[in-house]
Design a protein around this motif. Structure first.
Motif, PDB file in Angstrom:
ATOM      1  N   ARG A 169       0.836  -1.206   0.000  1.00  0.00           N
ATOM      2  CA  ARG A 169       0.000   0.000   0.000  1.00  0.00           C
ATOM      3  C   ARG A 169       0.862   1.244   0.000  1.00  0.00           C
ATOM      4  NH1 ARG A 169      -4.541  -1.880   4.328  1.00  0.00           N
ATOM      5  NH2 ARG A 169      -5.797  -3.085   2.865  1.00  0.00           N
ATOM      6  N   ALA A 200       2.274   1.708  -3.454  1.00  0.00           N
ATOM      7  CA  ALA A 200       1.244   2.160  -4.386  1.00  0.00           C
ATOM      8  C   ALA A 200       0.915   3.636  -4.157  1.00  0.00           C
ATOM      9  CB  ALA A 200      -0.010   1.305  -4.236  1.00  0.00           C
ATOM     10  N   LEU A 201       0.859   4.040  -2.907  1.00  0.00           N
ATOM     11  CA  LEU A 201       0.588   5.434  -2.583  1.00  0.00           C
ATOM     12  C   LEU A 201       1.724   6.323  -3.081  1.00  0.00           C
ATOM     13  CD1 LEU A 201      -1.207   7.512  -1.182  1.00  0.00           C
ATOM     14  CD2 LEU A 201       0.046   7.052   0.922  1.00  0.00           C
ATOM     15  N   GLN A 215       3.654   5.804  -5.574  1.00  0.00           N
ATOM     16  CA  GLN A 215       3.616   5.888  -7.038  1.00  0.00           C
ATOM     17  C   GLN A 215       2.490   6.797  -7.519  1.00  0.00           C
ATOM     18  OE1 GLN A 215       3.397   1.842  -8.385  1.00  0.00           O
ATOM     19  NE2 GLN A 215       5.616   1.569  -8.302  1.00  0.00           N
ATOM     20  N   SER A 216       1.417   6.880  -6.735  1.00  0.00           N
ATOM     21  CA  SER A 216       0.269   7.680  -7.171  1.00  0.00           C
ATOM     22  C   SER A 216       0.431   9.166  -6.859  1.00  0.00           C
ATOM     23  CB  SER A 216      -1.016   7.153  -6.532  1.00  0.00           C
ATOM     24  OG  SER A 216      -1.014   7.394  -5.137  1.00  0.00           O
TER      25      SER A 216
END
Length: 175
Positions: free
Chosen positions: A151, A154-155, A157-158
């Protein structure tokens, strides 16, 4: 730094290697088994065996040099845990206890206390026996840690990087 989570295992006395192999395969994680002697590991492209030369802390040194912030180190060795935390790696003991910045001081102090008691002969045992509850706690903690790191990645990368930050004008902003 790599964003791919790896499992780095201080394997010489690790009682949860089979569990690590299963969880690593389930999540598709590279698993690196580090030991002072040759160990039988499952045939898998995801599992790498690293045999380091005999000697004190040679396996620990190898792990500490390789660990990144996206890796999970599985070890009972407190000095190794401290070194890995300094490089922002995650550390999990085979009994399922996570060692992090908040707990490392207490864990280190307890290790030093017990070592002192053993040296004086006050305490003669080293560790309690490994139980089914420890194994279960380890599996749960490893799963939770992997999900948390994924998570976080992913955070990261976003979110836009500082060079991609968009500035929106607000009333009263000076151009």
């Amino acid at each position: 730094m790599s964003n791919t989570t790896r499992l780095l295992v201080d394997a010489d006395a690790c009682p949860v290697k089979d569990e690590i192999y299963r969880v690593g395969a389930r999540y598709g994680l590279k698993t690196i088994i580090v030991a002072n002697s040759w160990m039988n590991v499952p045939q898998s492209a995801l599992i790498e065996r690293v045999v380091v030369p005999e000697g004190p802390d040679v396996a620990d040194d190898w792990i500490a040099e390789q660990v990144t912030a996206s890796d999970i180190v599985i070890t009972s060795d407190i000095p190794l845990a401290v070194r890995c935390l300094a490089k922002k790696g995650s550390v999990l003991r085979p009994n399922g206890e996570e060692i992090d910045e908040r707990s490392v001081g207490m864990v280190s102090a307890m290790r030093d206390l017990m070592q002192g008691l053993r040296e004086t002969g006050t305490v003669t045992t080293y560790n309690p026996s490994f139980s089914k509850n420890d194994r279960s706690r380890f599996l749960s903690a490893l799963d939770t840690l992997i999900v948390r790191l994924r998570r976080k990645a992913a955070l990261a990368q976003s979110l836009p990087s500082s060079s991609e930050t968009i500035h929106r004008a607000f009333p009263g902003d000076v151009p």
